[in-house]
Design an enzyme around this catalytic site. Structure first.
Site, short mmCIF file in Angstrom:
data_model
loop_
_atom_site.label_atom_id
_atom_site.label_comp_id
_atom_site.label_asym_id
_atom_site.label_seq_id
_atom_site.Cartn_x
_atom_site.Cartn_y
_atom_site.Cartn_z
N ASP A 9 0.81 -1.23 0.00
CA ASP A 9 0.00 0.00 0.00
C ASP A 9 0.84 1.27 0.00
OD1 ASP A 9 -2.20 -1.69 0.14
OD2 ASP A 9 -2.18 -1.67 2.32
N GLU A 10 1.95 1.26 -0.67
CA GLU A 10 2.83 2.43 -0.72
C GLU A 10 2.36 3.47 -1.74
OE1 GLU A 10 3.79 -0.70 -1.22
OE2 GLU A 10 5.34 -1.25 0.24
N LYS A 12 1.70 2.14 -4.96
CA LYS A 12 2.27 1.52 -6.17
C LYS A 12 1.37 1.79 -7.36
CE LYS A 12 2.33 -2.58 -4.28
NZ LYS A 12 1.97 -2.25 -2.87
N GLY A 13 0.05 1.61 -7.16
CA GLY A 13 -0.89 1.77 -8.27
C GLY A 13 -0.71 3.11 -8.94
N LYS A 14 -0.63 4.15 -8.12
CA LYS A 14 -0.49 5.49 -8.66
C LYS A 14 0.82 5.64 -9.45
CE LYS A 14 1.05 9.71 -7.60
NZ LYS A 14 0.98 11.07 -7.07
N GLY A 36 -4.74 -4.35 -3.71
CA GLY A 36 -5.70 -3.28 -4.00
C GLY A 36 -4.87 -2.08 -4.41
N HIS A 37 -4.89 -1.74 -5.68
CA HIS A 37 -4.07 -0.64 -6.20
C HIS A 37 -4.99 0.49 -6.64
CE1 HIS A 37 -0.80 -3.85 -7.23
NE2 HIS A 37 -0.94 -3.65 -5.94
N GLN A 217 1.85 -6.45 -3.50
CA GLN A 217 2.40 -6.64 -2.16
C GLN A 217 3.77 -5.96 -2.10
OE1 GLN A 217 0.80 -9.62 -3.71
NE2 GLN A 217 -0.91 -8.59 -2.78
N THR A 293 -8.53 -3.24 -0.20
CA THR A 293 -9.15 -4.53 -0.51
C THR A 293 -10.13 -4.94 0.58
OG1 THR A 293 -7.31 -5.30 -1.85
CG2 THR A 293 -8.64 -7.01 -0.82
N THR A 294 -9.73 -4.81 1.84
CA THR A 294 -10.57 -5.34 2.92
C THR A 294 -11.24 -4.24 3.74
OG1 THR A 294 -8.65 -5.37 4.39
CG2 THR A 294 -9.14 -7.40 3.20
N GLY A 295 -10.84 -2.97 3.53
CA GLY A 295 -11.43 -1.88 4.29
C GLY A 295 -10.93 -1.80 5.73
N ARG A 296 -9.95 -2.67 6.09
CA ARG A 296 -9.43 -2.63 7.46
C ARG A 296 -8.60 -1.37 7.69
NH1 ARG A 296 -6.29 -8.26 7.84
NH2 ARG A 296 -5.80 -7.70 5.70
N GLY A 416 0.31 13.70 -3.86
CA GLY A 416 -1.16 13.69 -3.90
C GLY A 416 -1.60 12.46 -4.67
P1 GDP Z 1 -0.86 0.26 -3.47
O1 GDP Z 1 -1.46 -1.00 -2.99
O2 GDP Z 1 0.60 0.34 -3.22
O3 GDP Z 1 -1.21 0.57 -4.91
O4 GDP Z 1 -1.50 1.45 -2.60
P2 GDP Z 1 -3.05 1.60 -2.19
O5 GDP Z 1 -3.81 2.03 -3.35
O6 GDP Z 1 -3.51 0.40 -1.45
O7 GDP Z 1 -2.94 2.75 -1.11
C1 GDP Z 1 -2.33 3.99 -1.39
C2 GDP Z 1 -3.33 5.11 -1.12
O8 GDP Z 1 -2.65 6.35 -1.13
C3 GDP Z 1 -4.39 5.23 -2.20
O9 GDP Z 1 -5.58 5.70 -1.60
C4 GDP Z 1 -3.81 6.27 -3.15
O10 GDP Z 1 -4.82 6.99 -3.86
C5 GDP Z 1 -3.13 7.19 -2.18
N1 GDP Z 1 -1.92 7.87 -2.72
C6 GDP Z 1 -0.97 7.40 -3.55
N2 GDP Z 1 0.04 8.28 -3.69
C7 GDP Z 1 -0.29 9.35 -2.92
C8 GDP Z 1 0.37 10.57 -2.60
O11 GDP Z 1 1.47 10.87 -3.05
N3 GDP Z 1 -0.28 11.42 -1.72
C9 GDP Z 1 -1.50 11.12 -1.18
N4 GDP Z 1 -2.06 11.97 -0.35
N5 GDP Z 1 -2.13 9.96 -1.46
C10 GDP Z 1 -1.54 9.08 -2.29
P1 IMO Z 2 -0.98 -4.29 -2.23
O1 IMO Z 2 -0.55 -4.87 -3.55
C1 IMO Z 2 -0.92 -4.62 2.11
C2 IMO Z 2 -0.99 -8.64 3.82
C3 IMO Z 2 -2.26 -9.03 4.58
C4 IMO Z 2 -1.67 -9.98 5.61
C5 IMO Z 2 -0.56 -10.68 4.83
C6 IMO Z 2 -0.99 -12.04 4.25
O2 IMO Z 2 -2.26 -3.56 -2.26
O3 IMO Z 2 0.15 -3.53 -1.60
P2 IMO Z 2 -2.57 -12.72 2.23
O4 IMO Z 2 -4.02 -12.46 2.01
O5 IMO Z 2 -1.70 -12.20 1.14
O6 IMO Z 2 -2.28 -14.15 2.56
O7 IMO Z 2 -2.22 -11.90 3.57
O8 IMO Z 2 -0.23 -9.83 3.76
N1 IMO Z 2 -1.21 -8.16 2.43
C7 IMO Z 2 -1.15 -6.89 2.07
N2 IMO Z 2 -0.95 -5.77 2.80
N3 IMO Z 2 -1.07 -4.54 0.77
C8 IMO Z 2 -1.24 -5.64 0.02
O9 IMO Z 2 -1.27 -5.60 -1.34
C9 IMO Z 2 -1.32 -6.89 0.67
N4 IMO Z 2 -1.51 -8.15 0.25
C10 IMO Z 2 -1.43 -8.91 1.34
O10 IMO Z 2 -2.87 -7.91 5.17
O11 IMO Z 2 -1.04 -9.24 6.63
MG MG Z 3 -2.97 -1.68 -1.74
#
Ligand code: GDP
Ligand code: IMO
Ligand code: MG
Length: 442
Positions: A9-10, A12-14, A36-37, A217, A293-296, A416
């Site tokens: 969740d860094e 990456k998608g963006k 969840g990207h 991940q 993905t899970t809303g947690r 952003g």
């Molecule tokens: P991913 O799994 O690595 O693709 O990341 P997620 O989508 O799960 O979570 C990243 C969250 O941060 C999302 O809600 C993005 O829209 C948001 N986001 C990404 N880059 C930035 C940023 O530079 N600033 C802010 N404020 N939000 C960002």
């Molecule tokens: P993205 O691609 C953050 C975490 C789960 C759990 C562990 C194992 O959006 O960054 P799993 O269902 O894969 O067996 O769960 O890994 N986890 C993630 N955490 N972002 C993800 O994907 C994740 N995919 C799995 O929360 O701790």
């Molecule tokens: Mg994610």
């Protein structure tokens, strides 16, 4: 290639979306619907789970690659949803070698984590319950079903029977006959997207086309090199991206690690820089840290340079993208963890203790850097217009410390969620400045 450098969740998608503008193929190399990207398009917000972000760009092929475990019913739904919203601008391709994640795996995933939780609540992994571990286990057991098997009724039936025989402890599994016929049907509907991916990518590279490998991940969730057992069941590292795409290491020309300016983790497991009080609540609220993905609610804390150095070495990072710097805007100071003090008085700077227990006992040592201003509309506008030269000096200092401490240049900065809120920094000075590189040429 691009990989996550923390716990997922860094953003990456963006960043993938930003970089996919000049790619021909964008290939998801591992994981499945646990990912969840989030991508903020001018037309609205999209969360991709099993599709590569390449599918959002005209002229780009978004590949769900050979290293993935694909849930056929939900990937079909994901494709249809993008079609309904008019956002499927690129092409979808699904690897024939990807494994099929079944409803059975989802049931087994929940059963396994419940078993752990009953024995020890602290031991629960907190998986996404999407069936990832069991699907990869069946792949390794060699009775897994591959996408290519969906139109081979005999293989499908035989492997389902083997799987069911091995899962007799599970209740409420769907009847085999019904599952086999639903799989054959969905296989028929997905058939137009299914490809033998590796030769397509080899040929593309031979023609000089750009292929982007998109990791899901992140490094610290790697099955072998993450915080085992609090990990996922795939290899979200640069090495894993090769196995997950069928490309050889000799084709890789850069490895971009993506990290937030702070840290989050979803699910169980050690997290040395976690803030459980007000600071954590601040990061969660301002950063909108809730699972895509899970809303947690995501656990939140400060940037951990020990883990980032480890991720840099493990992946051979050649550049970093630092996202969400805007979230920290307005803080008086920004703590970053530069080393751990261990219970035996030793210090740790760039390795991951092998035992999760030991990492849980690490005491983070912080350096407190001066904060930077809030990201008001005017600053955003200046950054868009003037680029890196408009970055506040204290934010430059923060980025410079990351470069000095990791030895990896920061190439991109996210300020952003929108597509255009990404800065490309000038190429780094290559001279070494003591501990590392300098991010600034001027
Ligand atoms: P991913 O799994 O690595 O693709 O990341 P997620 O989508 O799960 O979570 C990243 C969250 O941060 C999302 O809600 C993005 O829209 C948001 N986001 C990404 N880059 C930035 C940023 O530079 N600033 C802010 N404020 N939000 C960002
Ligand atoms: P993205 O691609 C953050 C975490 C789960 C759990 C562990 C194992 O959006 O960054 P799993 O269902 O894969 O067996 O769960 O890994 N986890 C993630 N955490 N972002 C993800 O994907 C994740 N995919 C799995 O929360 O701790
Ligand atoms: Mg994610």
């Amino acid at each position: 290639m691009e990989v996550g450098a923390q716990f997922g969740d860094e953003g990456k998608g963006k960043i993938f979306d930003f970089l996919s503008a000049d790619a021909k193929y964008v290939v998801r190399t591992g994981g499945g619907p646990n990912a969840g990207h989030t991508i903020h398009l001018p037309q609205g917000v999209v969360v991709l789970h099993q599709l590569s972000c390449g599918v959002l760009r005209r002229g780009v092929v978004g590949v769900s690659g050979p290293g993935m475990v694909v849930q056929p019913f939900s990937i079909e739904e994901e494709i249809r949803e993008l079609e309904r919203r008019g956002l499927l601008q690129g092409e979808v391709a699904i690897s024939d070698r990807a494994h099929v994640l079944l409803p059975v795996h989802e049931i087994e995933d929940a059963w396994q984590d419940d078993l752990r939780a009953r024995r020890n609540p602290e031991g629960a992994l907190g998986t996404t319950r999407r069936g990832i571990g069991p699907a990869y286990s069946d792949r390794a057991a060699r009775w897994g079903i591959r996408i290519a098997d969906l139109d081979r009724p005999a293989v499908l039936r035989e492997n389902l029977e083997l799987m069911y025989a091995a899962k007799s402890h599970l209740a409420n599994l769907p009847p085999i006959d019904e599952l086999a016929s639903r799989l054959a049907e969905v296989g028929g509907r997905l058939a137009p997207y299914v490809r033998s991916i590796e030769p397509i990518l080899w040929d593309a590279l031979a023609r000089g086309e750009r292929v982007l490998l998109e990791g899901a991940q992140s490094a610290l969730l790697d099955l072998d090199f993450g915080t085992y057992p609090f990990v996922t069941s795939s290899h979200p590292t640069s090495a894993g991206a090769l196995v997950g795409s069928g490309l050889p290491p000799t084709e890789v020309d850069s490895v971009l690690g993506i990290a937030k300016a702070y840290a989050t983790r979803v699910g169980g497991g050690p997290f040395p820089t976690e803030e459980t009080g007000e600071a954590g609540e601040f990061l969660r609220r301002v950063g909108g840290e809730r699972g895509a993905t899970t809303g947690r609610a995501r656990r939140c804390g400060w940037l951990d340079l020990v883990l980032l150095r480890y991720a840099a070495r493990l992946n051979g990072l050649t550049a970093l993208a630092i996202t969400k710097v805007d979230v920290l805007g307005g803080l008086e100071e920004v703590p970053v963890c530069t080393q751990y003090e261990m219970p035996d008085a030793s210090t740790v700077r760039d390795v991951l203790p092998t035992h999760a227990d030991d990492l849980a006992r690490a005491r983070p040592v912080y350096e407190r850097l001066p904060g930077w201003p809030e990201f008001h509309a005017r600053l955003r506008e200046r950054l868009r217009r003037e680029g890196a030269s408009a970055l506040p000096a204290t934010l430059r200092r923060f980025l410079d410390r990351i470069v000095e401490e990791t030895g990896v240049p920061v190439e991109l900065v996210g300020y952003g969620p929108a597509r255009d809120e990404t800065l490309r920094l000038p190429p780094p000075v290559t001279r070494r400045t003591g501990a590392g590189l300098s991010a600034w040429s001027g």
